[in-house]
Structures are given as structure tokens and as C-alpha cells.
Design an enzyme around this catalytic site. Structure first.
Site, short mmCIF file in Angstrom:
data_model
loop_
_atom_site.label_atom_id
_atom_site.label_comp_id
_atom_site.label_asym_id
_atom_site.label_seq_id
_atom_site.Cartn_x
_atom_site.Cartn_y
_atom_site.Cartn_z
CE LYS A 81 -6.28 -22.14 -0.36
NZ LYS A 81 -7.15 -23.32 -1.00
CB SER A 156 -10.30 -21.27 -1.89
OG SER A 156 -9.66 -22.49 -1.76
CB SER A 180 -9.64 -24.47 -4.43
OG SER A 180 -10.74 -24.10 -3.85
#
Lengths: 487, 96
Positions: A81, A156, A180
């Protein structure tokens, strides 16, 4: 028909690398090719560097040829990420504020992955500074759900979940502050693990809410999650909240720990707002555990209804403080119109941050401001204590708690525009962060429309071995992750 | 907690060092008003005698051995600076 290489499990691929049936260069090239084939539709990655990945794959193959492989992850392409620092690679956090930032150092998890021989591959898209539940808040692109390109992958860490689901990596890392990792895992039919707070170092993770943030893996199976967790967990003096605890062999624990377990079903997680198809899939999972000899017990987490409010006060308060560092002075976007130092702050932040980040900073600043601190922030911290006590009380009776990961399957891109409705996405996941517990989302079926459904298992602090073993019992008896997206 | 959340958006934006457009102010005030209305529910919780939780697993007094370590080089520390001069980050004049 055999499963295409980049959709196979990490453990299976590791076996092929170990036996010499496959090289890391072949594997990495397959990941590069798959990415080239699907990325224009999925948009999971913000950047990737094929030449760099192939060079590391080559080095891995040479280590193996010399009889010195570094372990099961040696030669495996893993995407991170874009909130996790990798030296000399971009780190945007999905924000214009860091559009040109190139990290001068490695996060601790990055160092650990490098030491394990991982081929670091790709920077996965995410909501800006990890704030969001759909990845629509990225300043750069909107990631699509591989199972329905008109729908969100969740957030997210939506890019991490979608990249894995689309075969663009063999595993990925995300971060989870209020769900997330688990929510996008549920939406994209992959396993997503949020470990106990403090188990994995946050050093080198762009901070959102420091008392809640945890890094964790996305994988195709629970066994794969155990392998990756073992490589990245452990105490780190550079993170003062890092916890000193022995790191067991999580993968071996899957074989050693066979139950039967006592599983708690919190009635508050099965009420209004739960999609009937999601509810039915979770009921089936509960029935599976019952058939497997587990004791199923209803438990109560009475402060569940206050989790979301508590979370949004604490998380935004911490965010307003953490994101004060993006001041336009040292390493971020600086407004070209800044004429004086006040302009540097106000204009750079106004231009660099997107809507949701501004909203959360404003809310967090408000709840911490003079005259409101006690009413909002301090009260939320006290309710947090009660939420945590609810879980610890339940664990006097059960080994783990089983819930849906999300109230609904993936929603359509552009469908949820009101911030409060978006926040409600996190209703089953935020309590775990507030209480600091480990939680995992495991694929648990599909809706009639073909949308993935996730089951959440919540474990006891630092008992990831038990949690993974419980999850593995279900996961190894089902093959939901074998149902690939039609891309 | 007040009965009506009175979010003074101008004041808070000033504290947060963010310049908001009039449109942003209107939109955020309305959206955050809804959020604040939702969080008003926390008033219902009896928190008498409850200790606040700052971290789920509080670790206190973390000490590190006093050992010299190499930090970021000046070059690394400056590589993302929006403006620099003579090995320093440059900013607009602060003191007249």
C-alpha cells in the site's frame, strides 16, 4: 483447468520455487504480464517498476541456485500500500501533498520483507492518507473491484485488495485503522489480517491515527497470511508502541491447533442494516463451525452502537495532530503562490489535501479545541475503555468472536457520496481497532449477483496463532478464493 | 457536550491552518454537522469513574540504549524539500 500462476496460493508457489519447478524471474514476469493485461481496468497500482522487480527476482534465483534461499517468501512479488516507505520509491499516500515524495528510508516491514528475499512490486492505490472506505478518495485514480468493475474494492487499502484479487501480486500489504484491510478483503474475496495493535512496527507507515493504525497482509488463504505475518511481526525499537512478545511459527500453529473452539456470536452485529445475503452466508459459516464441533455461544458487546462515534472522534483527533506535519516546509507540496510563511501553511495544505482529509482534519481539530476537548475527545476515550472491556469480558467465555466483516457487499463507484453513510461501512470493523484486537476477514461466499462476502473473526490480544488456526479451519474446508474474477 | 453542535468553521479552519473556499466551508459545515449530530449519542453513555483509554495496550517508559546510530544523511533529508539553499530548507522570510 489449472489455476493461472499469479492466482495461485503463496504457499503453493513457494513450494514450486523451492523444488525448482519455477523461478522467481518466471513468476515475476507472469505478475508483470498479468498487471499489463488488467491494470487499465482495475487501476490497483499507482506505480510499479518492472526492471527493478526483475533484478530482484534474478538475485533471488541466484541465491536459490547457490543453495542459500532466505525462506518461503524468497522471490515472491508482494505489492505494498502506498503508505509504507520503500527507500528510493515514491510514497504518495494517495495524496497530492506527497505527489513528488520519494522515500529516503525503508519502513521496518520493508526491511523485513527485503531480508526475507521478497520481490517488492508495485505501490498500491489507497484512499488519501488511508481515510476512506472505497479508495475513491485517492487523488490519483479510482480502483475498481475485480469482481465487478463498476463497484468499489473497498478501502482504504482498496488497491492492495484489488491488486491481489486481479492476480497482480502474490500477496500485498495494507494498513487498517478502522477496517481498511478487512473491509476491502471482504469486498475482493481475499483474506485480510489486521494484527493486534503493536505486533507489527508502524515505523515507516504514513500515520493516520497512531493509536489505531496497524499494518497487515492480504493473501489468498489463511495459511498464506500466517506466512507473511511471521515475516513482518516483531518488536522494533523505532516504534515506541511496538510490543515485546515472542513471535511463534504461525504456519505450524495451523496444524497444531485443532480446536474445538468456543466461538462468540455478538447479537449486536446481526441487527438492522445487515444485508440478508451477507447474513445468510455468515449463518452458514457459523453452522460449519458448529458441525466441526465448536461451541457456538451468543455474546453481547453492549457498547457496539457507540463504536463508530467513538472511532470518528478519536481517529480524526489523532489525524489532525499527525497531519500537522504536512506543512509545506520540509518535504511536501508547497504552494507556488506562497508569499509568506503563513501562506506556505494555509495554501499548501489547502491545495495538497483532498476533501475527505480536510474534513477529518477540521473535525479532529474541533473535537480537540479548547472548550470541546472534554465533551468529545475525553468522553470518546472513556467510551473506548468500555468498548474494550466489552470484548475482554466476552473472551472470558469464548476463544474468538465471529461476525460479518461488512454490512453489505461492495457498493457501486460514485454511489455513496455522503460522508456519514460512508462511515457506516466500518460499523463491524472499528471496534476491533478501538480495542486493539486482531481481526481477520476470510472469504465466505458470494451474493446471487456474484459479489464476494467476508466473514470476520476477532481474536484475543497477541493470540494470532489461535485466530489464524480458527480461520484456517473454515478456509481450508472451502474454496471461495478459488472463484476467480472474470477480467 | 452542547445540545447543538456549534462548529465555527472559520475558527477551526484557522486552527487547522487550512484555507477553505466559501463552497468548502458551506459543505463541510453541513456534513460535519451531521456527523456531530450522530456522535451526540455518546452523551447517553454513563462514563462516571471510567478511565480514558489512549492506547489499547499502554506501554510506558520505553527506554532505548544510548547508542550512537547513523541517521538520515543531509542529502537524504533534503531530497524532498520544496526549496533548498546551501544544505538547508529555504522558506519565505519569517522575520522582517
Amino acid at each position: 483447468m489449472s489455476t493461472p500462476l499469479t492466482f495461485q496460493t503463496l504457499s503453493g508457489i513457494a513450494d514450486q520455487l523451492a523444488s525448482g519447478a519455477l523461478t522467481s524471474v518466471q513468476l515475476t514476469q507472469a505478475v508483470i504480464d498479468q498487471t499489463a493485461a488488467v491494470e487499465s481496468r482495475v487501476n490497483a497500482l499507482l506505480s510499479h517498476d518492472a526492471a527493478d522487480a526483475l533484478a530482484h527476482a534474478q538475485a533471488s534465483d541466484e541465491r536459490r541456485a547457490a543453495g542459500k534461499p532466505l525462506g518461503p517468501l524468497d522471490g515472491i512479488p508482494i505489492a505494498l500500500k502506498d503508505v509504507i516507505a520503500v527507500r528510493d520509491q515514491p510514497l504518495t499516500a494517495g495524496s497530492k501533498m506527497l505527489e513528488k515524495f520519494v522515500s529516503p528510508y525503508d519502513a521496518t516491514v520493508t526491511i523485513k520483507l527485503k531480508e526475507a528475499g521478497v520481490v517488492l512490486w508495485g505501490r498500491a492505490n489507497c484512499d488519501e492518507f488511508a481515510m476512506g472506505s472505497s479508495t475513491e478518495n485517492s487523488a490519483f485514480k479510482t480502483t475498481a473491484n475485480p469482481y465487478d468493475l463498476a463497484r468499489v474494492p473497498g478501502g482504504s487499502s482498496g488497491g492492495s485488495a484489488a491488486a491481489l484479487a486481479a492476480g497482480e501480486a502474490i500477496a500485498t500489504l495494507g494498513s487498517d485503522t478502522g477496517g481498511s484491510i478487512r473491509q476491502p478483503a471482504a469486498f475482493c474475496n481475499v483474506v485480510g489480517l489486521k494484527p493486534t495493535y503493536g505486533l507489527i512496527s508502524r515505523y515507516g507507515l504514513a500515520a493516520y491515527a497512531s493509536s489505531l493504525d496497524q499494518i497487515g497482509p492480504f493473501t489468498r488463504t489463511v495459511e498464506d497470511a500466517a506466512i507473511v505475518l511471521g515475516a513482518i511481526a516483531g518488536h522494533d525499537h523505532r516504534d515506541s508502541t511496538s510490543f515485546k512478545t515472542p513471535i511463534p511459527d504461525y504456519r505450524a500453529a495451523l496444524q497444531e491447533k485443532k480446536g474445538p473452539w468456543k466461538l462468540g456470536i455478538p447479537k449486536e452485529y446481526f441487527g438492522e442494516g445487515l444485508d440478508p445475503e451477507v447474513g445468510a452466508a455468515i449463518e452458514k459459516a457459523i453452522e460449519f463451525y458448529r458441525q466441526a464441533g465448536c461451541e457456538i455461544k451468543e455474546v453481547s458487546l453492549p457498547h457496539t452502537e457507540y463504536c463508530l462515534s467513538t472511532y470518528y472522534i478519536i481517529a480524526t483527533a489523532e489525524a489532525s495532530s499527525n497531519l500537522a506535519r504536512y506543512d509545506g516546509v520540509r518535504y511536501t507540496h508547497r504552494s507556488p503562490d506562497a508569499k509568506n510563511i503563513e501562506d506556505v501553511y494555509f495554501k499548501s495544505r489547502s491545495e495538497g489535501f483532498g476533501d475527505e482529509v480536510k474534513r477529518r482534519i477540521i473535525l479532529g481539530t474541533y473535537v480537540l479545541s479548547s472548550g470541546y476537548y472534554d465533551a468529545y475527545y475525553l468522553r470518546a476515550q472513556k467510551v473506548r475503555t468500555l468498548i474494550r472491556q466489552d470484548f475482554l469480558k466476552a473472551y472470558e467465555e469464548v476463544d474468538a468472536i465471529l461476525t460479518p466483516t461488512t454490512p453489505t457487499p461492495a457498493f457501486k463507484i460514485g454511489e455513496t457520496t455522503d460522508p456519514l453513510s460512508m462511515y457506516l461501512q466500518d460499523i463491524y470493523t472499528v471496534g476491533v481497532n478501538l480495542a486493539g484486537l486482531p481481526g481477520i476477514s476470510v472469504p465466505a461466499g458470494f451474493t446471487d449477483e456474484g459479489l464476494p462476502i467476508g466473514m470476520q473473526l476477532i481474536g484475543q490480544p497477541y493470540q494470532e496463532s489461535d485466530l489464524l488456526a480458527i480461520a484456517h479451519t473454515y478456509d481450508s474446508a472451502h474454496d471461495w478464493s478459488g472463484r476467480l474474477p472474470e477480467l | 457536550m452542547s445540545n447543538t453542535p456549534d462548529l465555527n468553521i472559520d475558527r477551526v479552519a484557522e486552527l487547522a491552518r487550512i484555507a477553505l473556499t466559501p463552497e468548502e466551508k458551506t459543505a463541510y459545515a453541513a456534513q460535519l454537522g451531521e456527523v456531530l449530530k450522530h456522535v451526540e449519542q455518546l452523551k447517553q453513555v454513563n462514563v462516571d469513574g471510567v478511565e480514558p483509554t489512549a492506547h489499547a495496550f499502554s506501554v510506558e517508559n520505553v527506554w532505548a540504549d544510548d547508542v550512537a546510530q547513523t541517521g538520515l544523511s543531509a542529502e537524504d533529508a533534503l531530497r524532498n524539500a520544496p526549496a533548498q539553499r546551501q544544505g538547508m530548507i529555504a522558506v519565505p522570510k519569517v522575520v522582517d
